[in-house]
Structures are given as C-alpha cells and as structure tokens.
Scaffold this motif. Structure first.
Motif, PDB file in Angstrom:
ATOM      1  N   GLN B  80       0.856  -1.186   0.000  1.00 22.79           N
ATOM      2  CA  GLN B  80       0.000   0.000   0.000  1.00 22.79           C
ATOM      3  C   GLN B  80       0.892   1.237   0.000  1.00 22.79           C
ATOM      4  O   GLN B  80       1.958   1.215   0.601  1.00 22.79           O
ATOM      5  CB  GLN B  80      -0.891   0.040   1.248  1.00 22.79           C
ATOM      6  CG  GLN B  80      -1.753  -1.191   1.431  1.00 22.79           C
ATOM      7  CD  GLN B  80      -2.663  -1.081   2.652  1.00 22.79           C
ATOM      8  OE1 GLN B  80      -2.794  -0.036   3.256  1.00 22.79           O
ATOM      9  NE2 GLN B  80      -3.282  -2.190   3.003  1.00 22.79           N
ATOM     10  N   GLN B  81       0.394   2.284  -0.657  1.00 23.25           N
ATOM     11  CA  GLN B  81       1.126   3.553  -0.652  1.00 23.25           C
ATOM     12  C   GLN B  81       0.418   4.490   0.315  1.00 23.25           C
ATOM     13  O   GLN B  81      -0.806   4.642   0.253  1.00 23.25           O
ATOM     14  CB  GLN B  81       1.149   4.127  -2.080  1.00 23.25           C
ATOM     15  CG  GLN B  81       2.250   5.122  -2.352  1.00 23.25           C
ATOM     16  CD  GLN B  81       1.971   6.470  -1.742  1.00 23.25           C
ATOM     17  OE1 GLN B  81       0.840   6.922  -1.749  1.00 23.25           O
ATOM     18  NE2 GLN B  81       2.992   7.098  -1.187  1.00 23.25           N
ATOM     19  N   ALA B  82       1.174   5.091   1.222  1.00 20.94           N
ATOM     20  CA  ALA B  82       0.574   5.900   2.287  1.00 20.94           C
ATOM     21  C   ALA B  82       0.714   7.392   2.009  1.00 20.94           C
ATOM     22  O   ALA B  82       1.605   7.816   1.284  1.00 20.94           O
ATOM     23  CB  ALA B  82       1.248   5.577   3.617  1.00 20.94           C
ATOM     24  N   ARG B  86       1.991   8.785   7.271  1.00 22.32           N
ATOM     25  CA  ARG B  86       0.883   8.032   7.879  1.00 22.32           C
ATOM     26  C   ARG B  86       1.063   6.533   7.840  1.00 22.32           C
ATOM     27  O   ARG B  86       0.149   5.787   8.231  1.00 22.32           O
ATOM     28  CB  ARG B  86      -0.445   8.385   7.195  1.00 22.32           C
ATOM     29  CG  ARG B  86      -0.667   9.863   6.926  1.00 22.32           C
ATOM     30  CD  ARG B  86      -0.671  10.701   8.165  1.00 22.32           C
ATOM     31  NE  ARG B  86      -0.751  12.115   7.815  1.00 22.32           N
ATOM     32  CZ  ARG B  86      -0.154  13.094   8.461  1.00 22.32           C
ATOM     33  NH1 ARG B  86       0.594  12.841   9.511  1.00 22.32           N
ATOM     34  NH2 ARG B  86      -0.293  14.343   8.072  1.00 22.32           N
ATOM     35  N   ALA B  89      -0.014   4.374  10.750  1.00 19.73           N
ATOM     36  CA  ALA B  89      -1.470   4.285  10.945  1.00 19.73           C
ATOM     37  C   ALA B  89      -2.054   3.252   9.989  1.00 19.73           C
ATOM     38  O   ALA B  89      -2.902   2.434  10.381  1.00 19.73           O
ATOM     39  CB  ALA B  89      -2.122   5.653  10.730  1.00 19.73           C
ATOM     40  N   LEU B  90      -1.606   3.247   8.735  1.00 20.32           N
ATOM     41  CA  LEU B  90      -2.049   2.219   7.785  1.00 20.32           C
ATOM     42  C   LEU B  90      -1.700   0.834   8.328  1.00 20.32           C
ATOM     43  O   LEU B  90      -2.524  -0.087   8.303  1.00 20.32           O
ATOM     44  CB  LEU B  90      -1.371   2.397   6.420  1.00 20.32           C
ATOM     45  CG  LEU B  90      -2.077   3.268   5.383  1.00 20.32           C
ATOM     46  CD1 LEU B  90      -2.170   4.700   5.830  1.00 20.32           C
ATOM     47  CD2 LEU B  90      -1.381   3.178   4.034  1.00 20.32           C
ATOM     48  N   THR B  92      -1.291  -0.099  11.301  1.00 24.31           N
ATOM     49  CA  THR B  92      -2.184  -0.434  12.416  1.00 24.31           C
ATOM     50  C   THR B  92      -3.505  -0.977  11.885  1.00 24.31           C
ATOM     51  O   THR B  92      -4.006  -2.000  12.365  1.00 24.31           O
ATOM     52  CB  THR B  92      -2.435   0.827  13.277  1.00 24.31           C
ATOM     53  OG1 THR B  92      -1.173   1.312  13.757  1.00 24.31           O
ATOM     54  CG2 THR B  92      -3.342   0.524  14.458  1.00 24.31           C
ATOM     55  N   GLY B  93      -4.051  -0.279  10.877  1.00 25.64           N
ATOM     56  CA  GLY B  93      -5.314  -0.721  10.294  1.00 25.64           C
ATOM     57  C   GLY B  93      -5.207  -2.115   9.682  1.00 25.64           C
ATOM     58  O   GLY B  93      -6.135  -2.921   9.777  1.00 25.64           O
ATOM     59  N   ILE B  94      -4.077  -2.408   9.069  1.00 21.30           N
ATOM     60  CA  ILE B  94      -3.877  -3.729   8.452  1.00 21.30           C
ATOM     61  C   ILE B  94      -3.715  -4.800   9.531  1.00 21.30           C
ATOM     62  O   ILE B  94      -4.406  -5.812   9.539  1.00 21.30           O
ATOM     63  CB  ILE B  94      -2.623  -3.731   7.557  1.00 21.30           C
ATOM     64  CG1 ILE B  94      -2.729  -2.686   6.449  1.00 21.30           C
ATOM     65  CG2 ILE B  94      -2.406  -5.113   6.952  1.00 21.30           C
ATOM     66  CD1 ILE B  94      -1.415  -2.414   5.731  1.00 21.30           C
TER      67      ILE B  94
END
Lengths: 73, 260, 356
Positions: B80-82, B86, B89-90, B92-94
């Motif tokens: 994923q590209q953030a 961030r 945070a990405l 964490t979501g994953i």
C-alpha cells in the motif's frame, strides 16, 4: 588451504556506475569500464578476474542488485 | 572466446555454483534511485528476508512519501502507498484487522521523524505488532535536498544553505532513541548498509524484526543510517565516507533495545 | 418473533449499526457532538464480546482515517466518525482513498464553524462534503439521514455503496440528529464477511500478480486516464444512486428543499402551510451527492418557487439553482453557527418571500 575461487556476472545495463562494488572488493578484482552502458553510465567489470574468491562482498553493497555471484565450493 | 569467458567455463566445469543473485521478490523494474543510494540495498534485504522466511504470501508492506513512494514498483509483494507520514497508521489498520499477516512500513527521516512523528510514536506506544524500517539519510532527497529533522548541526541543505543552525532550526531529532524508551517497542536497533559486513548485520536485524511479529510482543524498529549522495552533493564513495565520519557520530550504530 | 425496536440516540444508532452490519473495524477520535459513537463501541466491546470488530481510539483524526485506509486496502469494512473540525483533518486521506479507489465509511456529525466553532448542530459542511473536500477532482456519495432510523440504515447502505463503487461514502449527519433519541428498528446481526477480494492487499499468493494500492501515477498520461476512469465512476453514481423523498409535491405550487434536521423542521412547515391553504411540498435529498437535480428540474415546470432551508449561509441552494436553471425563483433561509431554525420562523420567511 587453497584459495577459494569464483566469478561474478553483471547486469551491465542496470549498473549506475556508483563504484561501491569496486571499493568493497577485498581483492581488487573490479574496476570501472571506460565504456558506458545504454544509460550512459560507466559500468563495473572484472579487471583481475582470476583474483575473485566469490566472497560476494560486491553483491552485498550493490544498490541495484546487478551482480550474480558464482563460487567453487 | 575471451580469457574471462574461458575462465568462467573452467570454474563452472569445476562445479562453480550460483551463490547469489537477485531475489524473485524484487521485480525486474530497475530501481529509480540515484546510483549508490542505500535504498536499493535495504529493499533487497527486506525482500530476501521475506523470501527466506517463506512469508511472501503473508506479507504486506507500506510505501511512504519520498524517494521510495513507488517502492511497490520494485517489491514483488502486496503493498500500500501511504500519505506522507501516515504509514504506521495504515500498518495499524492492516495488522489489527489481519493479525496473522506480517506488516512492515518503509519510511524516510522526513516521513517518519517530521510529518509522521505522531503516527510513529503512537504506533510504537500501542505496541503494534509490526516492523518499521526507517532509512535515515539526514535530508529530504525526493524534493531536492532540503533540511530534515535529522540533518546534522552545521550541515548544508537547500533550506539551511549556511548550515543547520540550532538556534533557529532546532536540534537533530533521533526518534530511534525516543521510541526505545516506550514500553510498546520490543526491539530497536540502528544499522547501516555501507559495507558488506554492515549489510549482513542489517539483514539479521530485518529478519529479527519479521520473526518478532510471531511473538506478539510489540513493535520492532530498525533504523538504517544511509547516504544521499545527490542531496549531500558527493560521489557515492565519498558520501559513505562522510556518513561514517559524521552521521555515525550523531547516530551511532548498534542495538538500542533488545528483547528482555 | 417481534421486531427488535429500541430507543436510541442518533450516535448510538450508528455504533450499533456498525456492529450489526458486520463492520470489520472502527477507528475514531473523540470530538463533540459524536463521541457517543466510540463510547458505545468501547462499552459494547464487539472485538471480544460480539463480532470480533476492531475498535481503536487513535491518536488523532488523521491517524484514524489512515487506519481506515490500511484496513480498507485489505478489503475490510472499515469506518471512522468525527465532527466538522475533525473531518477537515481527514480530508487528505479521503482524497487518497478516492485516488486509490478504496471503500470506507466516514460519518460527519456536523457542528457549527468555522474554526473550532461551536458544539451545536449545523449544516455548514455541505460544500466540503459534496464538492470533494480534499485536493483533486473527486466526489463521494454523501448520505443525509434525517431520522435516527436513517442514521442506522445508512451505515448498511453506505458500505454497500462504498464497495459497489470502491469509493469512500460519507454520512452527513448533524449534532441534532446525532444527539436526539428516537425508536429504531434494528436488523438481525450480519456476520463479518472475511472475503478475500481480488484487488485487496492480503498477501501475494503464487497464483496471482502482486496487488498494490496507490493514488500515485507519475506519468501524466496514466494519471489523466486514471482521472477519466474516476470521473466515469462518479457519473455512474449520478445515473444510478440518486435518492430523495417527496412530501406533498403532487399538487405543490411551492416546495422547500431541505435535508437532515432541516427537513424535519420543514415537515412541520408543510403542515402549517397546508392548514393555511398554501400548496407547499417538500423535497428531501437523501443523497446530497449525487444530487436529485433531474427531479428538481422536472418539478420546476409546475412550481412558482423554491425555498432552500439549511443551517448554513446557503450552500445547497447553489445546487438547487443549478438544477432548476433559473426557471423559477430560489431563495435560502437558514441559521448559522449552531443556531437551529424553528418551523414558525421558516413559515414566516416563506410567506414573506413568496406570498407578499
């Protein structure tokens, strides 16, 4: 004990001529070619090829992963 | 046939084996980085570790904003590209929604230690079970060599053209030492990739950071002090020397926090 | 078995809906007047006690929406909620989500602004919501609930649309609906789906190419084509997803156009008008993007005028004016900065504008 022997191959077109491999080689095997590749970079080559031990030091520091190492075990 | 080709044939006949080549976890796309830049080595090490641990199918990486914003063009894994800063945070979501996956962020010093300071510290403090790979070259490379939070005192950049002055620019920020103090981090280390020996050590650290995710004991944080020969306006060989003499003084290599 | 009806606050309805519709993750940050959403979820503890839904209080609104990004990119149903100042902070990531074509739900329980403003209800975030609040050319579907029941229902609808279009969806509520209590008919618990979607980053298996989620295309030609693709998607939304409610428009000479809490207030105005023999109707957009422009244009043939009632300085009125193409007079009435209009105020304004 006999000296280990090996050789390396370059993906010459992907080389950016940074010279880090030349610096990393402990046996002064590598040098920069006076020719340039398609992108205009001088590329690394085996100048003193028979001195190579296949230690892979050059491949370890190559930022563009252009070096493949062979070694006689 | 040239002498060298004859020599290679001879060694192959003697049983020479291929002992190192580019991992299949890197795509065929050539790196977009400047010649001599440490990013390529760090990319390779992460991808080799993922291959060797046989976790390619379970690994999700996050590319930051900066020179490595298109890291997904080179790493042959799901990524994923953030937005700038961030990535934690990405991650964490994953990780929270897919706890069995291996998740890593790849961030530079501007991304991690300036605009993403909050996300970094809080992901560390929550003990997110992820790996952060932090490449510190003391400058904003992508945007053309501006001063970073990690720029050294007196160091010249395009936004500190007379050298970093601590009175006006503040002090170099080492987030690595800061996050080591947080109970949520499990493993914090500082490495480099400028010599073969350092590369091998760094690979071990990256491997540990992935293996730690199986333990579920907190965040693994690996800083890699690296060069930016374009930003520093030196040849690659000179920049590595300058890094040893200057960067390592402010950012000494070694483990900062080891699992108890 | 009888219906499952409960008395709930609008904010609580959103939280309960998140659990019942099988949402995978909620990431939030406290801000009045919507903190009941995260408080309700924290108390229910769905991760341990109900569905395994993840609930995290993030360090900021920015982190929360970026956690949504990360989970959404794995194909998860992820959502966040906030109120106006917090939604401003989320705009960067919303733009990234549209660019990267990620589904997700964002709830804005609007309060008065600008700046820190007030914690009282407002509808002044209309432009920000429907015109693309962040950078770049983009839109997202904006749902405008006007009852607590709709707050609940729009969570399910929002995710359905978000995944249908691979685009974030916003529920544009306001402090009044978020805080008021009404009865809600709850739907049966749906399971979390745990589907592996072909575009999602769930780990590259040997049988497929890698998936990567990005909004970055450095080549201008590729970026332009990406934009063209997005615009086609927004057009499909306009063609397919317009939702609105009409009350007494059949014989109407005038209508009020209002959404959310203003539509509730305006319903009373319709009743007052009808008692006075005035043929007034109501069109309540349920989707603010896409906007019911076509229907308004059709209606304008038989109307003498339109009054837009919004708790703002007049934002939706621009879309109404565009829709009727200056065929009939369109006026605005509204209060700002947390002031709530009364039905009497609206009725008197209507009479003075159109009947005097």
């Amino acid at each position: 004990m006999a000296k280990a022997r090996g050789f390396v191959e370059f993906n010459t077109e992907a080389c950016k001529g940074c010279e880090l491999c030349v610096k990393a080689c402990p046996f002064d095997v590598l040098d920069m070619n006076h020719l340039v590749n398609g992108k205009g970079y001088h590329f690394s080559y085996m100048k003193n090829y028979d001195q190579c031990t296949g230690c892979a030091s050059c491949a370890m520091v190559c930022p563009d992963v252009v070096i493949t190492v062979y070694k006689v075990k | 046939m040239s002498d060298i080709e004859t020599y290679k044939k001879e060694l192959l006949a003697q049983g020479a084996k291929k002992i190192f080549t580019k991992t299949k976890n890197l795509t065929d796309t050539p790196f977009s980085y400047c010649g001599g830049c440490g990013h390529g080595v760090v990319h390779r090490l992460i991808m080799e570790v993922v291959e060797e641990l046989n976790i390619t199918h379970d690994t999700i990486g996050i590319a930051p904003v900066g020179c490595t914003a298109i890291a997904y063009e080179f790493m042959n894994i799901d990524m994923q590209q953030a937005a700038h800063g961030r990535a934690p945070a990405l991650a964490t979501g994953i990780k929270r929604t897919m706890p069995d996956k291996y998740v890593f962020t790849y961030q530079g010093d501007g991304d991690l230690a300036a605009i993403g300071t909050g996300e970094t510290i809080h992901a560390c403090n929550r003990g997110e079970n992820i790996a952060i790979f932090f490449v510190n070259n003391g400058i904003y490379g992508m945007t053309g060599g501006q001063m970073a939070p990690t720029t050294l005192p007196g160091m010249v950049s395009s936004t500190s053209p007379y050298g970093r002055n601590m009175d006006t620019h503040g002090y170099p920020l080492s987030l690595t030492e800061l996050v080591a103090k947080l109970p949520g981090t499990y493993y914090v280390t500082r490495q480099s990739v400028h010599t073969p020996a350092n590369v091998r050590k760094c690979k071990k650290a990256i491997q540990t950071a992935f293996e730690n995710q199986k333990l579920n004991k907190g965040l693994s944080f690996v800083e890699i002090v690296s060069n930016c020969n374009s930003g520093w306006k030196m040849t690659p060989v000179e920049s590595n020397k300058w890094m040893e003499e200057n960067m390592f003084r402010s950012y000494p290599l070694g483990d900062i926090k080891l699992p108890q | 078995m009888g219906e499952d009806i409960q008395l709930m606050k609008g904010n609580e309805a959103i939280a309960e809906a998140a659990i019942r519709f099988g949402v995978d993750a909620y990431f939030g940050y406290p801000i009045t007047p919507q903190s009941e959403i995260i408080e309700y979820l924290a108390y229910e503890d769905p991760y341990n006690k109900r569905t395994g839904m993840v609930v995290i209080q993030a360090e900021s609104e920015i982190a929360a929406i970026n956690m949504v990004y990360g989970a959404a990119a794995c194909g998860k149903k992820a959502m966040t909620s906030s109120s106006s100042p917090g939604i401003s902070l989320k705009q960067e990531a919303i733009s990234y989500m549209v660019g990267a074509e990620l589904p997700g739900l964002i709830v804005n329980v609007v309060r008065g602004g600008p700046g820190l403003g007030t914690i009282q209800p407002s509808q002044a975030d209309y432009f920000q919501s429907v015109k693309g609040g962040g950078h770049g050319d983009y839109n997202m579907i904006v749902l405008a609930p006007s009852t607590v029941q709709e707050q609940y229902d729009h969570v399910g609808l929002g995710f359905e649309l978000a995944f249908k279009y691979r685009n974030p969806v916003m529920i544009l509520s306001d402090g009044a609906i978020g805080q008021m209590m009404e009865k809600v008919t709850l739907t049966p618990q749906l399971p979390r789906e745990n589907k592996i979607l072909d575009w999602a980053t769930t780990g590259k298996t040997p049988d497929r190419e890698r998936n990567y989620i990005t909004s970055l295309y450095l080549d201008p030609e590729v970026q332009e084509n990406h934009n063209i693709k997005l615009q086609a998607k927004f057009q499909r939304m306009k063609d397919t997803e317009v939702r609105y409610e009409e009350i007494m428009t059949d014989d109407a000479e005038y209508i009020i156009v209002a959404y959310g809490i203003s539509a509730r207030i305006s319903q009373t105005v319709i009743t007052m008008a009808r008692k006075n023999g005035i043929k007034l109707g109501l069109l309540r957009p349920i989707t603010l993007f896409p906007f019911p422009s076509k229907r308004l244009f059709e209606l304008s043939d038989s109307l003498k005028g339109i009054l837009c009632v919004e708790m703002s300085a007049g934002q939706m009125i621009e879309d109404v004016e565009l829709a009727v193409r200056c065929k009939i007079p369109v006026y605005h009435y509204g209060r700002m900065g947390g002031g709530v209009t009364s039905s009497t105020e609206v009725f008197e304004k209507f009479v003075s504008l159109f009947l005097k």
